[in-house]
Each structure stands twice: as structure tokens, then as C-alpha cells.
Design an enzyme around this catalytic site. Structure first.
Site, PDB file in Angstrom:
ATOM      1  N   SER A 238       0.796  -1.226   0.000  1.00 39.37           N
ATOM      2  CA  SER A 238       0.000   0.000   0.000  1.00 39.37           C
ATOM      3  C   SER A 238       0.831   1.280   0.000  1.00 39.37           C
ATOM      4  O   SER A 238       1.988   1.303   0.410  1.00 39.37           O
ATOM      5  CB  SER A 238      -0.990   0.061   1.165  1.00 39.37           C
ATOM      6  OG  SER A 238      -1.749  -1.120   1.249  1.00 39.37           O
ATOM      7  N   ASP A 313       8.060 -14.065  16.376  1.00 38.73           N
ATOM      8  CA  ASP A 313       9.408 -14.593  16.571  1.00 38.73           C
ATOM      9  C   ASP A 313       9.358 -16.102  16.397  1.00 38.73           C
ATOM     10  O   ASP A 313       8.343 -16.742  16.712  1.00 38.73           O
ATOM     11  CB  ASP A 313       9.951 -14.272  17.972  1.00 38.73           C
ATOM     12  CG  ASP A 313      10.567 -12.889  18.060  1.00 38.73           C
ATOM     13  OD1 ASP A 313      11.178 -12.441  17.072  1.00 38.73           O
ATOM     14  OD2 ASP A 313      10.427 -12.246  19.118  1.00 38.73           O
ATOM     15  N   PRO A 437      17.611 -16.385  12.287  1.00 43.24           N
ATOM     16  CA  PRO A 437      16.289 -15.862  12.628  1.00 43.24           C
ATOM     17  C   PRO A 437      15.593 -16.628  13.750  1.00 43.24           C
ATOM     18  O   PRO A 437      14.557 -16.182  14.234  1.00 43.24           O
ATOM     19  CB  PRO A 437      15.511 -16.017  11.310  1.00 43.24           C
ATOM     20  CG  PRO A 437      16.172 -17.142  10.596  1.00 43.24           C
ATOM     21  CD  PRO A 437      17.623 -17.051  10.967  1.00 43.24           C
TER      22      PRO A 437
END
Length: 754
Positions: A238, A313, A437
């Protein structure tokens, strides 16, 4: 035995044919006019306290007037169910992990992944915490919605998909809302999990962090299908712009917003106007949800962009004790086949996503997902409050309970204030891990941020900047906030927001028409810089640049991806040959093809090659681009906009649901976003700018909206795709607030009675 096998094959084919017969009407839908669609609106046995008037314009956009908030909510639900009933039913099937009931065993593993993600997990707690007003409004909305779903006419595609009449529950509604709030980081993470610890992963992860790469689409089948579902349905893109009165031709604040989502039909928004004792506004609603996501009331106009914050997470829970896990078996019904059983496990750190084969991890490792969407935050109440806000300050304060998807909400009020608020619930992180990660579930420092959650009251906000312009396009928060807290990993490249600001500051006074023109802008400044860099390197080759006629359009190119641009075509054809040569392990797919990677690494990777290798790569890229460049004239000839019902994805039958294809401008990071991958020839845009809004606070009637598609989800309806020409030509539909204007421009009248 061979005879029995042949009989089994024939029987399966016969069953498939029989299953399709009830849906044959979807293949040749009856053309249905506006008046016929209005006549089919259910009007008997309505649970109303008094009469409700619905005015309709020629595009089947409703403007609802009710004497009570409850009656307004009922009428809204009735309209949603009538216009978008099948779409809502399908959103429920995705949110609840029930796609195998439509697609059979092909969708079972995807359903398993969706059951693990469990978009409705927080629904009971959310509902218990609702204020009385929210509870009543949602209850009335669901009553109207279910009245239409259970008593209205059956859509043509219901038989084709095997959909049964089934009421929507509060938990379904909340699950659909959380589905729309999907964390876009999941797609990148899920595609990387299996690679952790392998040679090359550390380099790839560091490049991903440096690029700040956005959404990646995995290459393998089921993971790609899950990614397409989540990316297409979540609010992941957007643009939005707010203009202060000092820069406005009308002397009042202006606001423009255009969300980016999947471009399949029906659109994932619908247009509605409404008035009751508490509500008076126009705007865009997600089908099946009782809230206005982008809109305007007499005092405030608002839009937004996805913040792209990390609302999740990943935790390695492999070493947690057995008692830390709770589990259940879920039953997945499969169309034309037996039901399947799958395991779903929960931990204090979220569900174990690697229990699904769609989310592969390393052998013996269990990865859990902790997500703010599993917290009992309350987006419905937040947006109902925002719809009633009477000032920018009230609007900003409405978002204290808003969690997902994290949004940059921009607003402009009647008093001249413009502002932006960070609407999100996020863990109070001090930073992000740089090596991996996945966090260690046994590390107290990794789990501590989830004990203290930030919301809009803690996160950055801004009002009335000195230059009188606010722009947002999924950019890094550091581009507008001073010393922002750690909010996410991956953001947009910044090209769109820079271009929007340049356009807004180029004129001393802006009009709504200027903002509408900005929404259709097709310039990517970094494309111009990247093309110039490539051209310099090509011209520095011994003997000069090869194929000078091919490269000539790139000289002085400003990055405009207009339909008629020859330079855009040549540039993209070169990129498609260079990227696989520079990153052969990616095969021309994955994150290395994303715009962030191209602008960060392409020239650097070229310069890092030995001179002989660099020369060979550049010459081969040019030589391989020549045939396609000779075959095609300009960007619009290969870059195609397709209008198609989402049933286009059906095997064999899908092409019957294509309404048309046209040349279109734009690219990955132009204000008029029209996403694509590497370009070797004709391709279809499936993600990008798919709705537009512009409001001028000087006049309550100065609000213009348009959808890519149409208002009605009924196959064959005159309002199914009637806004596509408006969208393509830059026109729009006025959505006024004054009763007299509404009466004049919404001439068809339906009166609902108790």
C-alpha cells in the site's frame, strides 16, 4: 487386477464429473443486471428494530441509513452476505484450514499448516474482552450476514466448489480478521528454515538482512501455494499520502490511499456508505468484517500501509521438556476422499510450525512461532472507535488495542491536522539476532520481550510535519521517525515513498486530481540509477558496449515504467539474464530476484567479479536479451494486467474465468505498483494497486473511490467487473456524505422492514 484398476480410474473420473455438475452454471454464468441483483436481496424475516433505507448507485455500491446502530450493523451484514457471500465463505475456509473440503487431498498439507497457525486461536479471549457496544454491533452484523448466507440465492460457483450453506460464527469472523493480519515475515522465514546450518546459509542470511528484503515467494509447490494464499489475502503493501492545508488548493487537508493486494476478482475490498446515530462515513470494508479499513467521516479521513513489522518470533523448542508441549489431533475432511488426521502441538512459545511438511525444518528440530495475532488484542473495537473519531487525536488514540497486521495509519482531520500512528502490538525488543532468525526458547533474554508488549501508545507517531506532507509506502521507520525502536527485519526499498514525496513537494498547491495522478505514477527512481550503472559498465567494456542499438533507450531513462516504454522492457530483459548469472544457486528465483536485492547488490556483485568474468557475464546478458527485445516492442506488450475470477486457478477449467488482459504500466516499486519477477517475456501481474481513495476535507462530499474489479461477487453480475475501466482510465466513484448528494447520486432505493 488390471480390470479392477481400470474400474477404479473410471469410477474416480465419474465421481469427479458428478461433483462438478452442480457447478456447471459457474462456467456459463447467466448475465444478471443491477435491478435483478437488487430484487434478489433477502427482505423477509429481518431482525430489525425499524425500517432501514439502502440507496444504491449504478455500480451497486450501497449507502445505508438506519435509525439505530444495531439496524445499521444488520443491514451491513446483509449486504456483505448478498454481494460477497461466496468470497466470505472461502475466506472462512482458508482461515479455518478447510481447503481440502474444496480441493480434496491436494490441499491437506496446506490445511495442516493453516490449522497449526490457527488464526482463530485468540477468538474466545477477544470476544470475552469486548465492550458491550462492540459485542452488540458484531452480533447484529453476523445476524444480517447469516440471514443472507442461509436464505439468499445460491451463487453459481457454490456447486462447483462443493460449498454448503453454513452460518458464520464470531470465531470465524475473528479468524478472517487475523488471516488478513498475517505477518509477511513468515514467507521469508519458512523458505529459509531448512537451509539453516547448511553451507552458504550465513552468507544468504547476511545478504537478506543487508538488503532488508521484503516478502519472498518460495519455489516449491505447497510452500509456494501457502505463500500465495497468505500474500494475496493479507494487507502486505500500500501507499498513503496526507497533505496539510498549507499545501492544499482547497485550504483543507487532503488524504489519498491505495492498498496493494492480490488482483484476482472479486476485490478484497467493498465500498460502503453508512449513517446511524453513532456512525456517518464512507469507505472500504473487508468482506465478512464489520469494520471500515480505509475511509472518511465528516471530521477525519484515513488510510494506511502495512508497517511490515515483525509481529512474530521463531523459537527453537527442541530442548524443552515433554511437559512443555500440549497436543491434539485434528480431523481434515477431504472432498471425494476419506478424512485425514494430523497432529498440532502447542508450546508456551506458540505452535510448532515445523510439524507441517509445508514448513520444513532441520531433522530433529522443532520450531515454534510466537505471534501477536495469537494475543487477545482487539482490532474490531479499535476500528469501530476510529470510524467515530472527531479529530486526529481521537483517531490516533483509537489504536491502543490494535495488533495485526501492523499498520502505518495516516489521517487528515477537518481542523487541518495531518498525522500518522504506528498501529501494532509488538514485543519490546532491544534488537534482532544477526546470525540466525531462530531464537533459543531456553534463553531468558530471547523470551523476555514477549512479557512486555508495545502498542500504539508506545510506538512512534507524528503530526503536522513542517513541510506539510506525509507519505508512507511500507518504508523503514527510520525514514520518518527519530531513533525508532527495533520494529522489523524487512521493509520496502524506499523507492515508492521517495517518489511520492517528490511528487507531493513539486507543486505549491495540490488538488484531489493531483493525488489521483500520483496514485497512477509509474516511475521508479532507483531503476533509473541502476540502468545508468549498468550502461556505464557496458560502455567500459573493451571495444565499447555491445548491441548499441539495443541499449540506446537506456541512455537518460528516468525509470518510468509507462506502458509504451522501450527502456523499461530492455532494462528488465537485461536484469533477467544478469541475476541468474550472478547468483546461479538461486536459479533465477527466490529473494535474490527481489527489488531490494537488485538495488543493493547487483552492481556490487558485478564489480566483485574478475574483469574477464564480468565482461563475459555482461556480454552474454546482452546477447541473450536481443531475441526477446526484437520480438517485443515495449513494456506494455509483455507486462499484462489480467482481470480474472479467482477460479482461474482451477486446473483445466480455469481459463474460462479470465475476463480480459491489457497492457499496464508500473513495476515492483512504482507508486502504481504492479508486481512481477524476472522478465523473460509476457507475464501477468497478480499483485499490486487494487483500490484507490482520495478525500478533500474541505467538502464532506469530496471523496472518490474505485476498485479493480467491481462491487458484486456474483458471477455474471453487471457489477462484477464494471469498475475495471474506471481503474484503468484513472476515474473513480464519488462517495458523498451529504444526504441530498447521496439521494441524487444513489438513486435506487431498497427499504428493509422488520
Amino acid at each position: 487386477m488390471a480390470g479392477r484398476n481400470r474400474w477404479g480410474q473410471h469410477a474416480a473420473l465419474l465421481l469427479a464429473i458428478l461433483a462438478m455438475l452442480p457447478g456447471c452454471a459457474a462456467l456459463l454464468p447467466r448475465q444478471t443486471g443491477i435491478d435483478r441483483r437488487l430484487a434478489a436481496l433477502p427482505r423477509d424475516g429481518l431482525a430489525l428494530g425499524g425500517p432501514v433505507t439502502i440507496r444504491w448507485n449504478d455500480h451497486l455500491v450501497p449507502w445505508i441509513e438506519a435509525a439505530s446502530d444495531a439496524d445499521l450493523a444488520f443491514a451491513l451484514g446483509l449486504v456483505h452476505g448478498h454481494l460477497r457471500g461466496t468470497q466470505i465463505a472461502l475466506l472462512r475456509m482458508v482461515a479455518r484450514g478447510r481447503l481440502a473440503e474444496i480441493a480434496g487431498p491436494l490441499a491437506t498439507d496446506i490445511d495442516h499448516a493453516l490449522r497449526i497457525l490457527d488464526f482463530g486461536r485468540a477468538a474466545p479471549a477477544i470476544e470475552r474482552g469486548w465492550p458491550a457496544g462492540t459485542r452488540a454491533f458484531v452480533g447484529s452484523f453476523l445476524a444480517g450476514l447469516n440471514h443472507a448466507l442461509l436464505r439468499g440465492p445460491r451463487p453459481p460457483e457454490s456447486g462447483l466448489l462443493g460449498l454448503r450453506r453454513e452460518p458464520l460464527t464470531t470465531a470465524d469472523l475473528l479468524a478472517i480478521g487475523r488471516l488478513a493480519g498475517t505477518d509477511i515475515n513468515w514467507l521469508a522465514w519458512f523458505s529459509l528454515l531448512a537451509e539453516r546450518g547448511t553451507p552458504g546459509f550465513a552468507r544468504r542470511w547476511q545478504r537478506t538482512l543487508e538488503a532488508g528484503a521484503g516478502t519472498t515467494m518460495p519455489a516449491n509447490g505447497e510452500q509456494a501455494a501457502l505463500g500465495a494464499l497468505l500474500q494475496g489475502l493479507s494487507r502486505s503493501g500500500s501507499n498513503a499520502v496526507a497533505i496539510a492545508p498549507s499545501r492544499s488548493a482547497s485550504g483543507a487537508a487532503l488524504l489519498a490511499s491505495d492498498p496493494h493486494l492480490g488482483l484476482s476478482l472479486p476485490n478484497l475490498w467493498m465500498l460502503v456508505g453508512m449513517r446511524s446515530p453513532s456512525f456517518h462515513l464512507v469507505g472500504m470494508m473487508v468482506p465478512g468484517l464489520p469494520i471500515v479499513g480505509l475511509g472518511r467521516n465528516p471530521d477525519v479521513a484515513w488510510g494506511g500501509t502495512n508497517l511490515r513489522a515483525a509481529s512474530s518470533d521463531l523459537f527453537d523448542v527442541s530442548r524443552l521438556p515433554p511437559e512443555a508441549f500440549s497436543g491434539t489431533e485434528v480431523t481434515i475432511r477431504q472432498r471425494l476422499w476419506f478424512s485425514a488426521r494430523r497432529r498440532v502441538r502447542l508450546t508456551p512459545h506458540g505452535p510448532v510450525v515445523t510439524d507441517s511438511p509445508v514448513v520444513p525444518g532441520r531433522p530433529g528440530e522443532a520450531i515454534a512461532l510466537r505471534w501477536a495475532g495469537h494475543e487477545p488484542a482487539d482490532e474490531v473495537t479499535a476500528l469501530l472507535r476510529a470510524a467515530r473519531a472527531r479529530s486526529g487525536a481521537e483517531f490516533r488514540e483509537s489504536f491502543s488495542g490494535f495488533a495485526v497486521s501492523p499498520q502505518n495509519m495516516l489521517y487528515a482531520d477537518r481542523h487541518g491536522t495531518i498525522g500518522r500512528v504506528t498501529a501494532a502490538v509488538l514485543p519490546s525488543r532491544a534488537g534482532f539476532p544477526q546470525a540466525d532468525p531462530v531464537l533459543d526458547a531456553q534463553d531468558p533474554a530471547a523470551t523476555a520481550p514477549w512479557r512486555r508488549l508495545w502498542d500504539a501508545r508506545d510506538l512512534p507517531w507524528l503530526e503536522n510535519p513542517p513541510e506539510g506532507v506525509l507519505a508512507s509506502a511500507n518504508e523503514h521507520p527510520a525514514l520518518w521517525a527519530e531513533d525508532p525502536p527495533p520494529l522489523g527485519w524487512f521493509f520496502s526499498d524506499g523507492d515508492r515513498v521517495a517518489r511520492l514525496r517528490t511528487l507531493a513537494l513539486a507543486r505549491p498547491k495540490l488538488t484531489p486530481a493531483d493525488l489521483a495522478t500520483m496514485q497512477r505514477d509509474t516511475v521508479a527512481p532507483k531503476a533509473a540509477a541502476l540502468a545508468a550503472g549498468l550502461l556505464r559498465r557496458l560502455e567500459a567494456l573493451p571495444g565499447g558496449a555491445p548491441e548499441p542499438g539495443l541499449l540506446a533507450p537506456l541512455r537518460g531513462w528516468d525509470g518510468d515504467y509507462a506502458e509504451a516504454s522501450r527502456a523499461a522492457l530492455v532494462f528488465e530483459l537485461l536484469l533477467a539474464r544478469l541475476v541468474p548469472a550472478l547468483q546461479p544457486e538461486g536459479g533465477g528465483r527466490g529473494p535474490e530476484t527481489g527489488w531490494n536485492f537488485l538495488t543493493t547488490f547487483l552492481l556490487r556483485d558485478l564489480d566483485a567479479l574478475p574483469p574477464e568474468r564480468r565482461e563475459a557475464v555482461l556480454r552474454r546478458a546482452v546477447a541473450e536479451a536481443v531475441p526477446a527485445a526484437t520480438q517485443y516492442r515495449d513494456w506494455g506488450e509483455v507486462h499484462r494486467l489480467r482481470a480474472a475470477h479467482w477460479l482461474v486457478n482451477l486446473p483445466v477449467l480455469g481459463r474460462a474465468f479470465v475476463l480480459g488482459t491489457w497492457p499496464v504500466g508500473g513495476s515492483r516499486e512504482t507508486p502504481m505498483k504492479s508486481g512481477h519477477g524476472l522478465v523473460t517475456g509476457p507475464h501477468e501481474v497478480t499483485f499490486g494497486s487494487m483500490a484507490r481513495q482520495v478525500s478533500d476535507m474541505a467538502d464532506p462530499d469530496s471523496n472518490w473511490f474505485v476498485l479493480f474489479g467491481g462491487q458484486d461477487g456474483w458471477l455474471g453480475s453487471a457489477a462484477f467487473a464494471d469498475q475495471v475501466p474506471l481503474w484503468r482510465e484513472g476515474r473513480s466513484i464519488r462517495m458523498p456524505l451529504h444526504p441530498a448528494t447521496v439521494a441524487a447520486e444513489f438513486p435506487r432505493v431498497t427499504v428493509l422492514r422488520p
